[in-house]
Design an enzyme around this catalytic site. Structure first.
Site, PDB file in Angstrom:
ATOM      1  N   SER A   1      38.707 -10.549  -1.881  1.00 21.96           N
ATOM      2  CA  SER A   1      39.963 -11.620  -1.866  1.00 21.96           C
ATOM      3  C   SER A   1      40.191 -11.819  -0.380  1.00 21.96           C
ATOM      4  O   SER A   1      40.184 -10.813   0.497  1.00 21.96           O
ATOM      5  CB  SER A   1      41.324 -10.908  -2.485  1.00 21.96           C
TER       6      SER A   1
ATOM      7  N   ASN B   1      40.313   3.833  -5.856  1.00 25.57           N
ATOM      8  CA  ASN B   1      40.204   3.291  -4.532  1.00 25.57           C
ATOM      9  C   ASN B   1      41.680   2.560  -4.165  1.00 25.57           C
ATOM     10  O   ASN B   1      42.556   2.279  -5.026  1.00 25.57           O
ATOM     11  CB  ASN B   1      39.266   1.914  -4.664  1.00 25.57           C
ATOM     12  N   ALA B   2      41.689   2.761  -2.780  1.00 28.41           N
ATOM     13  CA  ALA B   2      43.039   2.036  -2.262  1.00 28.41           C
ATOM     14  C   ALA B   2      42.423   1.512  -0.914  1.00 28.41           C
ATOM     15  O   ALA B   2      42.684   2.218   0.120  1.00 28.41           O
ATOM     16  CB  ALA B   2      44.243   3.185  -2.003  1.00 28.41           C
TER      17      ALA B   2
ATOM     18  N   CYS C   1      47.057  -5.994  -8.179  1.00 32.66           N
ATOM     19  CA  CYS C   1      46.741  -4.999  -7.382  1.00 32.66           C
ATOM     20  C   CYS C   1      47.768  -3.809  -7.420  1.00 32.66           C
ATOM     21  O   CYS C   1      48.920  -4.269  -7.237  1.00 32.66           O
ATOM     22  CB  CYS C   1      46.511  -5.242  -5.886  1.00 32.66           C
TER      23      CYS C   1
ATOM     24  N   ASN D   1      42.736  -5.710 -13.539  1.00 36.51           N
ATOM     25  CA  ASN D   1      42.788  -4.979 -12.255  1.00 36.51           C
ATOM     26  C   ASN D   1      42.484  -3.622 -12.568  1.00 36.51           C
ATOM     27  O   ASN D   1      42.203  -3.103 -13.953  1.00 36.51           O
ATOM     28  CB  ASN D   1      43.959  -5.251 -11.703  1.00 36.51           C
ATOM     29  N   THR D   2      42.533  -2.825 -11.704  1.00 32.08           N
ATOM     30  CA  THR D   2      42.155  -1.237 -11.723  1.00 32.08           C
ATOM     31  C   THR D   2      43.618  -0.873 -12.353  1.00 32.08           C
ATOM     32  O   THR D   2      44.639  -1.593 -12.148  1.00 32.08           O
ATOM     33  CB  THR D   2      42.076  -0.538 -10.286  1.00 32.08           C
TER      34      THR D   2
ATOM     35  N   GLY E   1      37.142  -4.015 -16.151  1.00 32.13           N
ATOM     36  CA  GLY E   1      37.711  -2.726 -16.356  1.00 32.13           C
ATOM     37  C   GLY E   1      36.871  -1.679 -16.873  1.00 32.13           C
ATOM     38  O   GLY E   1      37.168  -1.578 -18.340  1.00 32.13           O
TER      39      GLY E   1
ATOM     40  N   GLY F   1      32.256  -4.232 -11.678  1.00 37.57           N
ATOM     41  CA  GLY F   1      32.521  -3.801 -10.335  1.00 37.57           C
ATOM     42  C   GLY F   1      32.058  -2.444 -10.000  1.00 37.57           C
ATOM     43  O   GLY F   1      30.887  -2.324  -9.634  1.00 37.57           O
ATOM     44  N   THR F   2      33.048  -1.325 -10.487  1.00 39.63           N
ATOM     45  CA  THR F   2      32.338  -0.037 -10.325  1.00 39.63           C
ATOM     46  C   THR F   2      31.325   0.108 -10.980  1.00 39.63           C
ATOM     47  O   THR F   2      30.553   1.420 -10.681  1.00 39.63           O
ATOM     48  CB  THR F   2      33.665   0.743 -10.766  1.00 39.63           C
TER      49      THR F   2
END
EC number: 1.3.-.-
Lengths: 266, 305
Positions: free
Chosen positions: B46, B69-70, B128, B191-192, B243, B265-266
């Protein structure tokens, strides 16, 4: 299933190696570590950064670092029994050296090569620094070649000059391993090309995950943490970013010199 | 002949697997690698109006099936992004531009600045869970905010708009409907999760430097399946299920719940860059065993009867 979180370890010892250069020792918990691979070192509530391993012993590992920015200042000030976290090992290390491998380290880049310098012919290690007081492992590798930019110890000049001398003297050399500033590694690659020697270099980029997910350490089309940090020279030749650009924390691509300046404050 | 080709928002995808935003989306080089490893489309990391450094490390770690994650939306800002993504054609698959902002005007400003980049769609995350000023922490996930931001973005671009939602929303179908009403072309669900926290028990400190972070990984798959299932019947626009998708089985479940696109993603962490090829092959193998010829036969079947 994988677990990649920092494992807390008590600091066993912190030793001063040279001016602004220290080694922190912790218990060896690394499984199958290959020199050239790296670990992420976490100081709780401060930050986490990638480092090479400079002492690889059965019971303990040493991580040698230069005091530059916030993180390394904090690390140098820590004491025996303080806790740091280690995760890894990550990435691809150097291939197995034979006795006729030349190992060249510049500045703090020597640290990740030190376990390999223990394996090659003693006179095949070349260690360089700006000045005598910043030279690493003078006593650990007594028979190595040393260079300093200012001539205060060893030969005045650059590690690349010794490499060229050795290669032109037709010494038996199988391959060359190198870690240091990219301008130096770039020169080493050129020399190896001229003498048709295999060459492996170790790259440094700002990292977040360390395991090939975030993309922060991209250098051209290479994922440094996962496909490197050790690359055979042919895999970085022609890479438009190697020795030219690197990414700072935001992901912004800047000239390597700006990157190095930014890193020394981090 | 079995095919897993997918037509998503006018994009002709070789398969429905889309690289999720935030992972390997930093450069053309990183996304090309993902495309070469079989992704049907990719999403950039992003971009905001200004450069953002994001949170300190540790920004990512895993505990088995749970990945946290952060990162904090680190990105070089829209001016640099224009240079970074100038040659996205080189990637070889459709590219989705992800745009973030703290208010509706910011989203519009970034979209306008990036107007010359040949994105195939624009994604707007309102979800987010761990960055102050953005997503859930800024109240962007409410039906009102989703409507307002989507409406503003709709006026700024002719590209298809994907609104990315959070599974946390208590009124998920209302948020999805609000986005649809305001002109969204698709919903990315989602999202996460969380945020969550893990504490190092020796130092007594949270592991993430930001203390809390979004949760992804195989552990969240059942929640995503349920969320996709929930919104499928309330909206007409297509859904990307994101997700937890790690295997062909996860992907098939997500499609059965109603997802037309599949965000991954992950999954890269658990199975490597070629997770896309692996999942695609697993979907095909299963279709062959079951006698399915196209994905149409699978999508939404969990709602029948």
């Amino acid at each position: 299933m994988r677990d990649d979180y920092p494992r807390s370890l008590e600091i066993l010892e912190i030793e001063k190696e040279a001016k602004d250069l220290f080694t922190v020792f912790v218990k060896n918990t690394l499984d199958g570590f290959v020199p050239g691979q790296f670990v992420m070192v976490w100081i709780p509530s401060v930050d986490e950064k990638p480092f090479g391993v400079s002492y690889l012993e059965k019971d303990r590992i040493g991580i040698t670092f230069e005091v530059k920015g916030k993180f390394t200042k904090k690390l140098a000030g820590m004491k025996k029994a303080d806790i740091i976290g280690i995760r890894g090992p990550y990435g691809i290390g150097f291939p197995d050296p034979d006795s006729s491998t030349i190992v060249i380290g510049g500045g703090c880049g020597v640290s990740s090569l030190a376990p390999l310098m223990e394996k090659v012919k003693k006179s095949n290690s070349i260690i360089g620094a700006r000045s005598k007081d910043m030279l690493l492992f003078r006593n650990r590798f007594k028979d190595a070649h040393f260079t300093t930019d200012d001539g205060t110890f060893g030969k005045k000049g650059f590690v690349t000059e010794i490499l060229e001398e050795k290669l032109s003297a037709l010494d038996k050399v199988s391959q060359v391993f190198c870690c240091g500033p990219e301008i130096m590694m770039s020169r080493v690659i050129e020399i190896c090309k001229k003498y048709r020697k295999k060459c492996f270099i170790s790259m440094e980029r700002y990292m977040k995950c360390g395991f090939g997910v975030c993309g922060q350490c991209m250098c051209g089309d290479k994922v440094v943490c996962n496909e490197g940090p050790v690359f055979e020279s042919k895999d970085v030749e022609g890479n438009p970013e190697f020795n030219h650009f690197a990414r700072i924390k935001s992901g912004k691509k800047v000239p390597v010199s700006d990157y190095v300046r930014w890193r020394s404050c981090e | 002949m079995i095919t897993i080709k997918s037509d998503f928002l006018g994009m002709k995808l070789s398969n429905p697997l889309i690289l999720a935003s935030g992972i390997m989306g930093i450069s053309v080089g990183s996304m090309k690698k993902i495309a070469d490893n079989g992704a049907g489309a990719v999403t950039i990391k992003s971009i905001s109006k200004e450069e953002r450094l994001g949170h300190n490390n540790p920004t990512m770690f895993s505990f088995g099936d749970v990945f946290m994650n952060a990162v904090g939306y680190s990105n070089p800002g829209m001016i640099e992004a224009k240079k970074e993504f100038s040659d996205i054609d080189r990637i070889g698959v459709p590219v989705i531009g992800s745009v973030i902002g703290t208010k509706a005007d910011d989203f519009v400003a970034v979209i306008e600045e990036l107007g010359d980049i040949r994105f195939d769609a624009i994604e707007i995350p309102l979800s987010c869970p761990h960055t102050p000023g953005f997503g859930v922490l800024a109240g962007q996930g409410t039906p009102e905010a989703a409507y307002r931001i989507t409406k503003a973005v709709r006026k700024a671009t002719r590209l298809p708009i994907i609104i990315k939602l959070s599974a946390n929303a208590p009124d998920l179908t209302i948020v999805a409907k609000a986005a649809e009403k305001a002109g969204a072309d698709a919903i990315n669900m989602g999202n996460t999760h969380g945020p969550g926290m893990r504490i190092d028990i020796d130092s007594g400190k949270p592991i993430l430097d930001f203390k809390v972070g979004g949760i992804s990984g195989p552990a969240i798959t059942p929640v995503t399946v349920r969320c996709v299932y929930d919104i499928y019947e309330s909206i007409k626009i297509p859904i990307i299920g994101t997700g937890g998708i790690t295997t062909g089985r996860d992907a098939i479940e997500m499609m059965m719940a109603g997802a037309l696109g599949l965000g991954v993603g992950t999954g890269i962490y658990y199975r490597g860059f070629d997770v896309f090829k692996k999942i695609a092959n697993e979907i095909k193998d299963w279709m062959e065993k079951k006698g399915h010829l196209s994905l149409k036969e699978i999508i939404g079947v969990a709602h029948e009867g």
